[in-house]
Scaffold this motif. Structure first.
Motif, PDB file in Angstrom:
ATOM      1  N   CYS A 119       0.830  -1.205   0.000  1.00  0.00           N
ATOM      2  CA  CYS A 119       0.000   0.000   0.000  1.00  0.00           C
ATOM      3  C   CYS A 119       0.869   1.262   0.000  1.00  0.00           C
ATOM      4  O   CYS A 119       0.638   2.182  -0.779  1.00  0.00           O
ATOM      5  CB  CYS A 119      -0.920  -0.003   1.208  1.00  0.00           C
ATOM      6  SG  CYS A 119      -1.949   1.477   1.384  1.00  0.00           S
ATOM      7  N   LYS A 120       1.873   1.286   0.864  1.00  0.00           N
ATOM      8  CA  LYS A 120       2.744   2.468   0.961  1.00  0.00           C
ATOM      9  C   LYS A 120       3.545   2.668  -0.318  1.00  0.00           C
ATOM     10  O   LYS A 120       3.749   3.789  -0.762  1.00  0.00           O
ATOM     11  CB  LYS A 120       3.665   2.344   2.171  1.00  0.00           C
ATOM     12  CG  LYS A 120       2.918   2.524   3.483  1.00  0.00           C
ATOM     13  CD  LYS A 120       3.801   2.288   4.684  1.00  0.00           C
ATOM     14  CE  LYS A 120       2.981   2.422   5.968  1.00  0.00           C
ATOM     15  NZ  LYS A 120       3.736   2.037   7.155  1.00  0.00           N
ATOM     16  N   CYS A 165       1.189   4.194  -2.923  1.00  0.00           N
ATOM     17  CA  CYS A 165       0.532   5.448  -2.573  1.00  0.00           C
ATOM     18  C   CYS A 165       1.179   6.576  -3.390  1.00  0.00           C
ATOM     19  O   CYS A 165       2.400   6.747  -3.351  1.00  0.00           O
ATOM     20  CB  CYS A 165       0.688   5.716  -1.075  1.00  0.00           C
ATOM     21  SG  CYS A 165      -0.297   7.094  -0.486  1.00  0.00           S
ATOM     22  N   CYS A 208      -3.450   3.306   4.848  1.00  0.00           N
ATOM     23  CA  CYS A 208      -3.052   1.918   4.647  1.00  0.00           C
ATOM     24  C   CYS A 208      -3.482   1.010   5.797  1.00  0.00           C
ATOM     25  O   CYS A 208      -3.835  -0.144   5.575  1.00  0.00           O
ATOM     26  CB  CYS A 208      -1.546   1.817   4.440  1.00  0.00           C
ATOM     27  SG  CYS A 208      -0.995   2.546   2.873  1.00  0.00           S
ATOM     28  N   CYS A 232      -5.678  -2.159   4.940  1.00  0.00           N
ATOM     29  CA  CYS A 232      -5.097  -3.475   5.160  1.00  0.00           C
ATOM     30  C   CYS A 232      -5.905  -4.281   6.170  1.00  0.00           C
ATOM     31  O   CYS A 232      -6.043  -5.497   6.018  1.00  0.00           O
ATOM     32  CB  CYS A 232      -3.637  -3.364   5.581  1.00  0.00           C
ATOM     33  SG  CYS A 232      -2.588  -2.860   4.190  1.00  0.00           S
TER      34      CYS A 232
END
Length: 128
Positions: free
Chosen positions: A74-75, A78, A86, A90
């Motif tokens: 996710c990071k 982004c 996130c 998650c």
């Protein structure tokens, strides 16, 4: 003696009904003449309890593994300068994520327990 088709058809239906009635009436009473079946029928609920206790750690391991992998992905995805939530994403994704470690644990523990329980029930029947 000759029978008409309709007489044979009626006799067949009557015979089928008689067989069904007799089969329903001849079932053994639960717990009296068939204690082994009663014992075996209790195995799944016993084994589900064992699964819940035995596989709790596998579920936690899998959730942590999913969460940390998800956060990293996710990071990384982004967009620059954007704020991505996130943690929430998650948490949501890991609830619906396939759980192969947990499912394998559940299956193995349940099957081993069920086999062992049924074997114990049969041994009690032979020994009593």
């Amino acid at each position: 003696m000759a029978f008409s088709a309709s007489a044979l058809k009626g006799a067949t239906v009557a015979a089928i009904c008689m067989v069904l009635v007799l089969s329903l009436m001849s079932k053994p009473a639960e717990g009296s003449s068939c204690p082994i079946q009663s014992c075996i029928s209790k195995c799944p609920s016993k084994c589900n309890k064992k699964v819940a206790n035995s596989c709790q750690g596998a579920g936690e391991l899998e959730a942590n593994k999913c969460h940390s992998g998800c956060l990293m992905l996710c990071k990384d995805n982004c967009p620059a300068g954007a704020t991505c939530d996130c943690e929430s994403e998650c948490d949501r994704n890991c609830r619906f994520f396939g759980k192969p470690i947990l499912d394998s644990c559940r299956s193995a523990v349940f099957n081993h327990c069920k086999d062992s329980c049924e074997k114990d029930c049969k041994a009690k029947k032979v020994n009593s």
